[in-house]
Design an enzyme around this catalytic site. Structure first.
Site, short mmCIF file in Angstrom:
data_model
loop_
_atom_site.label_atom_id
_atom_site.label_comp_id
_atom_site.label_asym_id
_atom_site.label_seq_id
_atom_site.Cartn_x
_atom_site.Cartn_y
_atom_site.Cartn_z
N LYS A 143 0.81 -1.23 0.00
CA LYS A 143 0.00 0.00 0.00
C LYS A 143 0.84 1.28 0.00
O LYS A 143 0.42 2.29 -0.57
CB LYS A 143 -0.94 0.01 1.21
CG LYS A 143 -2.12 -0.94 1.07
CD LYS A 143 -3.09 -0.76 2.23
CE LYS A 143 -4.31 -1.62 2.05
NZ LYS A 143 -5.33 -1.38 3.09
N ASP A 169 -10.14 3.24 1.86
CA ASP A 169 -10.35 2.60 3.17
C ASP A 169 -11.05 3.55 4.15
O ASP A 169 -12.04 3.19 4.79
CB ASP A 169 -9.00 2.16 3.77
CG ASP A 169 -8.49 0.86 3.18
OD1 ASP A 169 -9.31 0.06 2.69
OD2 ASP A 169 -7.26 0.63 3.21
#
Ligand code: NAP
Length: 287
Positions: free
Chosen positions: A73, A109
């Protein structure tokens, strides 16, 4: 669905390591079918040392978009053409969209958490007071999204205080409307919990039955919401205690579904039917 694939089908996927247990393909493929879109979503197991090649492969193969998961990420940022504000603030990318050959990084997210809070509790962070437990990647995405949604105050409590301080410093300049602070677990957290509208666990504590020592839910007011990003097991010790105390609470399944819905919208311009992804996930993760 595979019999309908053709030369004009779009390809989506997820890159991570490992990806053997990812729930994203079933969730995303169900959504593509439900929306009548010509595409397919595939898991790609990518080792860290081959990340550069994998991203070059996305360009060369004309992959329309991918999710990015552990451990890529943050590392993937160096290989992209541009970051959206969501990814820049979170310091992490969980969604890449191929926009006419340019790879743009997003982070859904945190906005997934905000969306899940709205769907499950009609809770909006505007003017709220929030406590986030943890200061890792998920906490950073959550803090940024909660700031963007207009929170008044966010307190970060983390085992490693220096990481909580770094998170606050990273956010502070970017979202001046929200007051950000650091607190230690235990006594220092109690007066802050009394004022809190929302407590979010963004640590991995609870995945193996661990309690969060130093987080005293008894200090919370009756209207507070307790949100645990952990979704396996579905009931963590934190959520069990919140339930016993009659507090509103949820696990991270709704966030997982919502981050997927938001990635789907970035890639396709449409949202899947309401609740579809969550129902798919709930069906898979049911005991
Ligand atoms: P990460 O960057 O590795 O951060 C882990 C966090 O957990 C850090 O704050 C760490 O504290 C804390 N921690 C770990 N072990 C601990 C322990 N024994 N005692 C106290 N604190 C501990 O991981 P992440 O990406 O932020 O993910 C964190 C959790 O969120 C995972 O369970 C992940 O599955 C979940 N998550 C869920 C979703 C969803 O859609 N529902 C999305 C993203 C993440 P230190 O800084 O002190 O090490």
């Amino acid at each position: 669905m595979f019999s309908s694939l053709s030369g004009s089908s779009r390809v989506f996927g997820i890159i991570g390591h490992p990806v053997r247990h990812t729930l994203s393909p079933v969730m995303q493929n169900t959504a593509l079918q439900a929306c009548g879109l010509d595409g397919v979503f595939v898991p790609f197991d990518v080792q860290s040392e081959r990340l550069f090649e994998a991203v070059a492969g996305l360009r060369a193969l004309g992959i329309s978009g991918v999710n990015v998961t552990i451990p890529h990420k943050t590392a993937v940022i160096a290989h992209l053409d541009r970051l959206d504000e969501s990814a820049e603030a979170a310091g992490a990318v969980n969604t890449i969209c191929n926009e006419e050959g340019r790879l743009v990084g997003y982070n859904t997210d945190g906005d997934g958490l905000v969306r899940s809070l709205s769907e499950e509790f009609a809770f909006t962070p505007e003017n709220s007071t929030v406590v986030i437990i943890g200061a890792g990647g998920a906490a950073r995405g959550a803090a940024a999204a909660i700031c963007r949604a207009g929170a008044r105050r966010i307190t970060i409590a983390n085992r490693s205080r220096d990481k909580a301080t770094a998170l606050v410093e990273a956010m502070g300049g970017r979202y001046p409307e929200t007051v950000l602070a650091v607190a230690d677990y235990g006594e220092q957290l109690i007066p802050i919990l009394r004022e809190a509208d929302l407590v979010v666990n963004s640590t991995s504590l609870g995945m193996n039955g661990e309690v969060i020592a130093g987080l005293d839910l008894k200090a919370l007011n009756r209207n507070a919401v307790v949100y645990d990003m952990v979704y396996a097991p579905p009931v963590t010790p934190l959520l069990r205690e919140a339930g016993q105390m009659g507090l509103r609470h949820a696990n991270g399944l709704g966030m997982l579904a919502a981050q997927g819905e938001l990635a789907f919208r970035i890639w396709t311009g449409s949202l899947p039917p309401p609740g579809l992804m969550k129902r798919v996930l709930a069906g898979i993760s049911a005991p």
